[in-house]
Design an enzyme around this catalytic site. Sequence first.
Site, short mmCIF file in Angstrom:
data_model
loop_
_atom_site.label_atom_id
_atom_site.label_comp_id
_atom_site.label_asym_id
_atom_site.label_seq_id
_atom_site.Cartn_x
_atom_site.Cartn_y
_atom_site.Cartn_z
N THR A 205 0.86 -1.20 0.00
CA THR A 205 0.00 0.00 0.00
C THR A 205 0.89 1.24 0.00
OG1 THR A 205 -1.95 1.03 1.01
CG2 THR A 205 -0.31 0.16 2.53
N ASN A 206 0.33 2.40 0.29
CA ASN A 206 1.12 3.64 0.33
C ASN A 206 0.57 4.57 1.40
OD1 ASN A 206 -1.04 5.35 -0.88
ND2 ASN A 206 -0.74 3.95 -2.58
N ARG A 207 1.13 5.77 1.50
CA ARG A 207 0.83 6.64 2.64
C ARG A 207 -0.40 7.52 2.46
NH1 ARG A 207 6.01 9.94 3.64
NH2 ARG A 207 4.66 10.97 5.14
N SER A 208 -1.14 7.34 1.38
CA SER A 208 -2.30 8.21 1.17
C SER A 208 -3.29 8.10 2.34
CB SER A 208 -3.01 7.82 -0.12
OG SER A 208 -4.24 8.48 -0.21
N ALA A 272 -4.49 7.37 -4.51
CA ALA A 272 -3.10 6.99 -4.74
C ALA A 272 -3.13 5.48 -4.99
CB ALA A 272 -2.25 7.31 -3.53
#
Length: 389
Positions: A205-208, A272
Amino acid sequence: MANIVLGVCGSIACYRAADLARDLMRAGHVVRVCLTDAAQKFVTPMLFETLTGQPCLIGAFEEPERGRMAHLDWARQADLLLIAPASANTLNKLAAGIADDMLTTMALAYEGPMVVAPAMNPAMYSHDATITAMRTLAERAVLIVEPTEGDVVVGEHGQGKLAANSEIVMAASTVLSARSLYAGKRVLITSGPTQEPIDDVRFLTNRSSGKMGAAIAQAALLMGAQVTVIAGPSATLYPRLARVIHVRTANQMLEEAAEAAGEADMVIGAAAVADYRPVHQAEGKIRRKSVDIHLELTPNPDIIAALAKLGKRTVGFAAEPTMDLSEAKAKIVRKGLYAIAHNDVSNPAIGFESDKNQLTLILANGSQEVSPLASKLQVALWLLEKIAN
Ligand code: CTP
């Protein structure tokens, strides 16, 4: 010209509400003031009645015009309810739906746009209860003009000073000028991160945070749109009036977005999306071994590019680790967008988890413009106004 009800709560900043009323009148609005009991310890109804030429409401059962039920009458007639200064007590009451004085009773009966400008002691402002209340209000698309940091009463310093009157007037004007810009329009927003499972307990995943997508949803609602959000997993709460479809992976996001896009007039890609997903999702849990393992990844579909092909006005975001706009410009062409909003995520003041943002909007026709550095909701209002026409 609009009808504004200015609610004034008990605070040392009360005296500034008089100037604020005057500034709003100079901008061409009719201003009627409602004072809470605590406000009357600092200022009097006569001050505002003389200033505005309008009756000033104080008690919950007051009737300037007999038989009209003032709280309902004013709530119906108002184009904007502006509360400045807003005390911790009133903010918490508004969030909980408590109606025990004229201002909170009117607020509960009121269905239009609301702007609040808090002013209070910094400890009260950072109290969990106040933070939760402000979050609840933001989810109801209330525009919060944040207090500034500085010296407050009794020698303390911190965030709690009423924002500059010019900023409050600007917030009120933005909400008023934008209120019907999207009337009858349907806006589809993709928001938040996606999660791409590796096994049953791990994912890519990512930091969004989803905060910008939630702010765009709030802004679009304030402007009269019908809003659908396809939301990846995050703790962000979306406005109650939006239709929110929760998804996990990029493929699910594409499927739901493609279905909802048919009815949309505008598509905004604030998500994102994870660029890659594991080729295989392991069942159960991949066990630890003392040898290297390799994760084989395959590209995810480009959701916004697929949606842009449907011929709707499609706007993307380019979260770049730099102020350089060349990547963002290339994405407009590559994805077939009407416009892209670039933001520099390397700047912690406006990055992923921040409550603030600043965008450079680049249109496919080559024109570009920079937004103010402001709350995500204010920036979202700015963005929607720019891409409306
Ligand atoms: N986007 C999308 N689907 C993807 C990747 C991105 O819909 N698989 C959308 C985002 O929602 C955003 C825009 O495309 O509106 C740009 O996203 P960004 O991550 O900056 O672009 P990428 O195409 O992923 O390029 P890169 O990661 O190489 O910068």
